[in-house]
Design a protein around this motif. Structure first.
Motif, short mmCIF file in Angstrom:
data_model
loop_
_atom_site.label_atom_id
_atom_site.label_comp_id
_atom_site.label_asym_id
_atom_site.label_seq_id
_atom_site.Cartn_x
_atom_site.Cartn_y
_atom_site.Cartn_z
N THR A 249 33.88 28.14 115.05
CA THR A 249 33.70 26.72 114.78
C THR A 249 33.81 26.42 113.29
O THR A 249 33.62 27.31 112.44
CB THR A 249 32.34 26.24 115.32
OG1 THR A 249 32.29 24.83 115.29
CG2 THR A 249 31.20 26.80 114.50
N THR A 250 34.10 25.20 112.95
CA THR A 250 34.27 24.77 111.57
C THR A 250 32.98 24.98 110.78
O THR A 250 31.88 24.69 111.27
CB THR A 250 34.68 23.28 111.52
OG1 THR A 250 35.88 23.12 112.26
CG2 THR A 250 34.88 22.82 110.09
N ALA B 287 39.61 26.65 115.10
CA ALA B 287 38.31 26.31 115.66
C ALA B 287 38.43 25.58 116.98
O ALA B 287 37.43 25.36 117.66
CB ALA B 287 37.51 25.44 114.68
N THR B 288 39.66 25.21 117.36
CA THR B 288 39.80 24.29 118.51
C THR B 288 40.87 24.75 119.49
O THR B 288 41.53 23.92 120.11
CB THR B 288 40.14 22.88 118.01
OG1 THR B 288 41.34 22.93 117.22
CG2 THR B 288 39.02 22.30 117.18
N ARG C 33 30.58 26.99 119.23
CA ARG C 33 31.06 25.68 118.82
C ARG C 33 29.91 24.70 118.59
O ARG C 33 28.88 24.77 119.24
CB ARG C 33 32.00 25.11 119.88
CG ARG C 33 33.26 25.91 120.07
CD ARG C 33 34.15 25.22 121.10
NE ARG C 33 35.40 25.96 121.29
CZ ARG C 33 36.36 25.56 122.12
NH1 ARG C 33 36.21 24.46 122.82
NH2 ARG C 33 37.47 26.27 122.23
N LYS C 34 30.15 23.78 117.65
CA LYS C 34 29.20 22.71 117.43
C LYS C 34 29.33 21.66 118.55
O LYS C 34 30.37 21.54 119.17
CB LYS C 34 29.47 22.03 116.08
CG LYS C 34 29.29 22.93 114.89
CD LYS C 34 29.61 22.18 113.61
CE LYS C 34 29.46 23.07 112.39
NZ LYS C 34 29.83 22.36 111.13
#
Length: 341
Positions: free
Chosen positions: A56-57, A208-209, A240-241
């Protein structure tokens, strides 16, 4: 050949282990903690593997990819104390957006001085000055941050094979932005040429996606291009957020006008959303739409003058850099932009 998903730790020589300890000490000095996925990425890179880092970012993907090549250079310096570490081009960092190049440069340069590694790190994009281009014509830096288009142009040079003779790794940032696009094909063609010159080249991708992870890994490290002792690894980072998707739906649905749709009837709702957020990016489809929305917002909220800005590819590089710096510093309430951000 399927990707190696195992968490098995590669066996590394003592010099590489010592280099990783130096990297960990740098993290400790900054009161940071090394995430398991970062250590896993460094170890696999030092073992000669390619791979995909999916995290994730904001969890440290850049350092996970970058400090593997750095640790390799530290290990080589330990084995050859007279080496300066400032070799010809060793690492190519491909970014899909010019706006990311400045941030990436800062992130890559930060650990070098603390680790006493005299690498040169520069960018090569459409914003690069003529003076820097002339300097790079004679000698490329140790690490080059570039875009797919600029890399393709570099590969057309008559001395390209010589300039890339020491290349160790290619790292593709925001891989989801390039995958299955024309620019992604451009990157694949560039990698194919580089692998022909450098069969042991390591290729890594960051995202991240991504949803189709095995396919994304197979593109950045095709099975037919891997050496027998260099499998491709898929490294999963932090979870992931939570993302909340909310749609602003107009009260009355109208037909799109023949002259084009600007969406300005949604201005009050967008202003209310911006008012409730600390920082907002408002994406538009075209540069003209960006200009229209920016001026409409200023007209509706003149008190936001200096707190909102616009960003697109036709602006002067200095203006775009000012906007990007304002976003990083938290000085801008909102930026109306195209895909340039």
């Amino acid at each position: 050949m399927s990707p190696d998903r195992s968490a098995e730790t590669p066996q590394l020589p003592s010099s590489a282990t010592a280099a990783l300890q130096s990297v960990c000490n740098w993290f400790k000095d900054r009161h940071w903690t090394v995430f398991p996925f970062q250590m896993q990425a460094w170890q696999h890179y030092l073992a000669g593997h390619s791979g995909l880092i999916h995290a994730t970012t904001g969890t440290g993907k850049t350092l996970a990819a970058w400090l593997g090549p750095v640790a390799e250079a530290l290990a080589e310096t330990e084995q050859r104390p007279t080496a300066t570490g400032n070799d010809a081009l060793r690492v190519l960092w491909i970014t899909p957006l010019r706006a990311l190049a400045v941030d990436t440069l800062h992130a890559l340069q930060e650990p070098l001085k603390a680790l006493s590694l005299s690498w040169s790190v520069e960018s090569r994009t459409g914003d690069t000055s003529a003076a820097t281009r002339r300097k790079q014509q004679n000698r490329l830096p140790t690490t080059l941050v570039t875009t797919p288009e600029s890399l393709s142009l570099l590969l057309t040079r008559s001395d390209a094979r010589e300039q890339f003779r020491n290349l160790r790794a290619v790292i593709c940032d925001e891989w989801h932005e390039l995958l299955a696009t024309k620019r992604g094909v451009q990157v694949e063609l560039a990698l194919a040429r580089l692998r022909r010159w450098r069969p042991a080249l390591r290729t890594w991708a960051l995202s991240a996606t991504l949803g189709n992870l095995p396919e994304a890994l197979a593109v950045i490290a095709p099975p037919q291009t891997r050496l027998p002792a260099a499998p491709a690894v898929m490294i999963q980072g932090a979870s992931r957020k939570q993302i909340v998707v909310d749609s602003l739906i107009p009260e009355r649905i109208e037909r799109f006008p023949w002259a084009g749709h600007m969406g300005l009837n949604q201005l009050p709702d967008v202003l209310a959303a911006v008012d409730q957020a600390a920082s907002t990016l408002i994406f538009t489809n075209t540069r003209s739409q960006t200009e229209a929305w920016y001026h409409a917002m200023l007209q509706a909220r003149p008190d936001w003058a200096g707190l909102i800005a616009l960003h697109h590819g036709s602006l002067d590089p200095a203006t775009r850099n000012w906007v990007e710096d304002g976003l990083r510093a938290g000085q801008l309430r909102a930026v109306v932009c195209t895909s340039s951000l």
